[in-house]
Design an enzyme around this catalytic site. Structure first.
Site, PDB file in Angstrom:
ATOM      1  CB  CYS A 195       5.163   0.736  -5.479  1.00 20.78           C
ATOM      2  SG  CYS A 195       5.060   2.156  -4.356  1.00 20.78           S
ATOM      3  CB  CYS A 220       2.007   2.900  -1.271  1.00 23.65           C
ATOM      4  SG  CYS A 220       2.591   4.213  -2.365  1.00 23.65           S
ATOM      5  CB  SER A 221       0.045  -0.183  -4.364  1.00 14.04           C
ATOM      6  OG  SER A 221      -0.910   0.820  -4.063  1.00 14.04           O
ATOM      7  CB  CYS A 222       3.371   4.057  -7.324  1.00 10.45           C
ATOM      8  SG  CYS A 222       3.165   5.206  -5.959  1.00 10.45           S
TER       9      CYS A 222
HETATM   10 FE    FE Z   1       3.377   3.620  -4.289  1.00 12.23          FE
END
Ligand code: FE
Length: 199
Positions: free
Chosen positions: A102, A105-107
């Site tokens: 991602c 961000c950190s999906c």
């Molecule tokens: Fe994300």
């Protein structure tokens, strides 16, 4: 006390303080906190994704449905929910290897893989994985993708969370779903590792 133990003690103190505030302010009850921890520990985690992968390996019809609509196919196995509302599964072959990142961000597909590992959230992984995936896989994960195999990097977002159906290792013919699921690693479903049969 070692540095690691000190860090852990500091984190535990912060968690405790946060928990007290949430309960004091009436935002959460003790039971809710316990239930959330229980879910994180026992109910969500890569073992769910592994179960899906093993099913796809033994059942071609399920595999087809999984690749067509991962969210629906997972629901058949009672798997889904928060951060897994819209998922897509990419199938690894000898020709193509898929890897997930991602960039924003950190999906991450919590519903099948649990919480993301720390490195997944690091800016270094997010930036480099897009630019030089072959090198990141080799240098950071010790995973040498054969030169003839194309690497495709997928950018997960809150709209669509990707994960990988890794290749079934040779020598596992006739294995049960449970045996197969035990081989499937979190990393193989993020695309930073492969599934190996025990030697
Ligand atoms: Fe994300």
């Amino acid at each position: 006390m070692s540095d690691v133990a000190k860090d852990q003690a500091a984190i535990a103190a912060r968690v405790k303080a946060l928990e007290s505030i949430l309960i004091e302010q009436g935002l959460m009850t003790t039971a809710m906190v316990d239930r959330t921890a229980e879910i994180d520990e026992n109910e969500v985690g890569p073992q769910l994704g592994a179960k899906v992968v093993a099913r796809a390996w033994v059942d071609p019809e399920f595999r087809r449905r999984l690749l067509e609509n991962a969210t629906e196919a997972c629901r058949e196995l009672g798997i889904g929910g928060l951060q897994g509302e819209n998922m897509a599964v990419l199938e690894d072959t000898d020709e193509v290897h898929h890897a997930i990142v991602c960039t924003l961000c950190s999906c991450y597909p919590w519903a099948v893989l649990g919480l993301p590992p720390n490195w997944y959230k690091e800016p270094a992984y997010r930036a480099r994985m897009v630019r030089e995936p072959r090198r990141v896989l080799a240098d950071e994960f010790g995973y040498a993708v054969p030169e003839r195999t194309e690497i495709r990097v997928w950018d997960s977002s809150s709209e669509m969370r990707y994960w990988v159906l890794p290749r079934r290792p040779a020598g596992t013919e006739g294995w049960s779903e449970e045996q197969l699921a035990a081989l499937v690693t979190r990393d193989s479903m993020i695309g930073v590792g492969s599934v190996r049969a025990p030697s």
